[in-house]
Scaffold this motif. Sequence first.
Motif, PDB file in Angstrom:
ATOM      1  N   GLY A 267      -3.978   6.058   2.438  1.00 59.48           N
ATOM      2  CA  GLY A 267      -5.112   6.837   2.944  1.00 59.48           C
ATOM      3  C   GLY A 267      -6.437   6.533   2.280  1.00 59.48           C
ATOM      4  O   GLY A 267      -7.460   7.115   2.645  1.00 59.48           O
ATOM      5  N   ASP A 268      -6.451   5.606   1.333  1.00 58.60           N
ATOM      6  CA  ASP A 268      -7.699   5.295   0.623  1.00 58.60           C
ATOM      7  C   ASP A 268      -8.695   4.593   1.554  1.00 58.60           C
ATOM      8  O   ASP A 268      -8.323   3.728   2.354  1.00 58.60           O
ATOM      9  CB  ASP A 268      -7.429   4.409  -0.589  1.00 58.60           C
ATOM     10  CG  ASP A 268      -6.760   5.165  -1.729  1.00 58.60           C
ATOM     11  OD1 ASP A 268      -6.359   6.330  -1.526  1.00 58.60           O
ATOM     12  OD2 ASP A 268      -6.638   4.583  -2.817  1.00 58.60           O
ATOM     13  N   THR A 269      -9.951   4.948   1.391  1.00 58.99           N
ATOM     14  CA  THR A 269     -11.006   4.410   2.256  1.00 58.99           C
ATOM     15  C   THR A 269     -11.092   2.895   2.193  1.00 58.99           C
ATOM     16  O   THR A 269     -11.210   2.242   3.234  1.00 58.99           O
ATOM     17  CB  THR A 269     -12.370   5.028   1.874  1.00 58.99           C
ATOM     18  OG1 THR A 269     -12.259   6.450   1.959  1.00 58.99           O
ATOM     19  CG2 THR A 269     -13.464   4.543   2.791  1.00 58.99           C
ATOM     20  N   TRP A 270     -11.027   2.306   1.004  1.00 58.95           N
ATOM     21  CA  TRP A 270     -11.135   0.858   0.868  1.00 58.95           C
ATOM     22  C   TRP A 270     -10.029   0.151   1.640  1.00 58.95           C
ATOM     23  O   TRP A 270     -10.251  -0.910   2.213  1.00 58.95           O
ATOM     24  CB  TRP A 270     -11.136   0.423  -0.598  1.00 58.95           C
ATOM     25  CG  TRP A 270      -9.840   0.678  -1.323  1.00 58.95           C
ATOM     26  CD1 TRP A 270      -9.502   1.797  -2.023  1.00 58.95           C
ATOM     27  CD2 TRP A 270      -8.714  -0.194  -1.396  1.00 58.95           C
ATOM     28  NE1 TRP A 270      -8.232   1.681  -2.529  1.00 58.95           N
ATOM     29  CE2 TRP A 270      -7.719   0.461  -2.154  1.00 58.95           C
ATOM     30  CE3 TRP A 270      -8.435  -1.465  -0.892  1.00 58.95           C
ATOM     31  CZ2 TRP A 270      -6.482  -0.094  -2.430  1.00 58.95           C
ATOM     32  CZ3 TRP A 270      -7.197  -2.027  -1.169  1.00 58.95           C
ATOM     33  CH2 TRP A 270      -6.239  -1.348  -1.931  1.00 58.95           C
ATOM     34  N   LEU A 271      -8.843   0.767   1.671  1.00 57.30           N
ATOM     35  CA  LEU A 271      -7.726   0.150   2.390  1.00 57.30           C
ATOM     36  C   LEU A 271      -7.915   0.276   3.899  1.00 57.30           C
ATOM     37  O   LEU A 271      -7.680  -0.686   4.643  1.00 57.30           O
ATOM     38  CB  LEU A 271      -6.399   0.777   1.968  1.00 57.30           C
ATOM     39  CG  LEU A 271      -5.184   0.116   2.618  1.00 57.30           C
ATOM     40  CD1 LEU A 271      -5.029  -1.315   2.116  1.00 57.30           C
ATOM     41  CD2 LEU A 271      -3.938   0.915   2.361  1.00 57.30           C
TER      42      LEU A 271
ATOM     43  N   ALA B 221       0.831  -1.209   0.000  1.00 54.19           N
ATOM     44  CA  ALA B 221       0.000   0.000   0.000  1.00 54.19           C
ATOM     45  C   ALA B 221       0.863   1.255   0.000  1.00 54.19           C
ATOM     46  O   ALA B 221       0.552   2.227  -0.699  1.00 54.19           O
ATOM     47  CB  ALA B 221      -0.929  -0.008   1.207  1.00 54.19           C
TER      48      ALA B 221
ATOM     49  N   GLY C 137     -13.320   2.821  -6.250  1.00 61.95           N
ATOM     50  CA  GLY C 137     -12.699   4.065  -6.682  1.00 61.95           C
ATOM     51  C   GLY C 137     -11.386   3.872  -7.403  1.00 61.95           C
ATOM     52  O   GLY C 137     -10.717   4.835  -7.767  1.00 61.95           O
ATOM     53  N   SER C 138     -11.005   2.611  -7.653  1.00 65.30           N
ATOM     54  CA  SER C 138      -9.734   2.370  -8.335  1.00 65.30           C
ATOM     55  C   SER C 138      -9.856   2.663  -9.820  1.00 65.30           C
ATOM     56  O   SER C 138     -10.952   2.828 -10.343  1.00 65.30           O
ATOM     57  CB  SER C 138      -9.278   0.929  -8.123  1.00 65.30           C
ATOM     58  OG  SER C 138     -10.014   0.047  -8.937  1.00 65.30           O
ATOM     59  N   THR C 139      -8.729   2.677 -10.473  1.00 61.45           N
ATOM     60  CA  THR C 139      -8.723   2.936 -11.905  1.00 61.45           C
ATOM     61  C   THR C 139      -8.574   1.652 -12.713  1.00 61.45           C
ATOM     62  O   THR C 139      -8.278   1.697 -13.885  1.00 61.45           O
ATOM     63  CB  THR C 139      -7.563   3.889 -12.252  1.00 61.45           C
ATOM     64  OG1 THR C 139      -6.338   3.279 -11.827  1.00 61.45           O
ATOM     65  CG2 THR C 139      -7.734   5.228 -11.582  1.00 61.45           C
TER      66      THR C 139
ATOM     67  N   ARG D 268     -11.404  -2.865  -5.007  1.00 65.48           N
ATOM     68  CA  ARG D 268     -10.836  -1.555  -4.678  1.00 65.48           C
ATOM     69  C   ARG D 268     -11.732  -0.418  -5.147  1.00 65.48           C
ATOM     70  O   ARG D 268     -11.470   0.204  -6.178  1.00 65.48           O
ATOM     71  CB  ARG D 268      -9.442  -1.392  -5.261  1.00 65.48           C
ATOM     72  CG  ARG D 268      -8.478  -2.397  -4.727  1.00 65.48           C
ATOM     73  CD  ARG D 268      -7.097  -2.217  -5.247  1.00 65.48           C
ATOM     74  NE  ARG D 268      -7.067  -2.208  -6.706  1.00 65.48           N
ATOM     75  CZ  ARG D 268      -6.114  -1.653  -7.409  1.00 65.48           C
ATOM     76  NH1 ARG D 268      -5.100  -1.087  -6.832  1.00 65.48           N
ATOM     77  NH2 ARG D 268      -6.153  -1.695  -8.730  1.00 65.48           N
TER      78      ARG D 268
ATOM     79  N   VAL E 298      -1.465   4.282  -1.613  1.00 63.19           N
ATOM     80  CA  VAL E 298      -2.900   4.200  -1.316  1.00 63.19           C
ATOM     81  C   VAL E 298      -3.191   4.072   0.186  1.00 63.19           C
ATOM     82  O   VAL E 298      -4.297   3.700   0.567  1.00 63.19           O
ATOM     83  CB  VAL E 298      -3.555   3.019  -2.078  1.00 63.19           C
ATOM     84  CG1 VAL E 298      -3.499   3.248  -3.576  1.00 63.19           C
ATOM     85  CG2 VAL E 298      -2.926   1.688  -1.693  1.00 63.19           C
TER      86      VAL E 298
END
Length: 164
Positions: free
Chosen positions: A79-83, A72, A159-161, A157, A77
Amino acid sequence: MTTFLLAVHVIAAIVAVGPVTVAASMFPPAARRALGAPDDADARTTARLLHRVCRVYAVVGVAVPVFGFGTANAMGVLGDTWLIVSIVLTALAAGVLALLVLPRQSAVLDALGGTVATEGPGGGMPVDGRAATVRLAMSTGIFNLLWATVTVLMIARPGSTTGV
């Protein structure tokens, strides 16, 4: 480096968490068989083996979040919410395993050994074979559900690309 960390993280999850989820799920019915046939040494041996698999691979499973944090960080990532949700669910799963599943397995194994076992914080309650294995199966199901949710979050994930 990111690819290496991700590969080790995924392999650790498969090798460490997979056996715990399977062995923990197999333990309650194996314990019921052993409790129902006190003279069946094979049934007791199976229950002990499944408990040992759970204990050993739970320790090995520490590598999963260690390499997960490394991955991560390398991917940027953290700080990403899913993580963050995955980290919380992983901590909950670890807590369920350490505080509910493994101690309840130990209590059932103590009962199989002929000693009076107690269950729960503070103890004081003898192990009732059927009730203990039902509670254990429920705790194991919660553990497995938490891990399945983490796995889905790791793949999807939000919101991922990746297009998922």
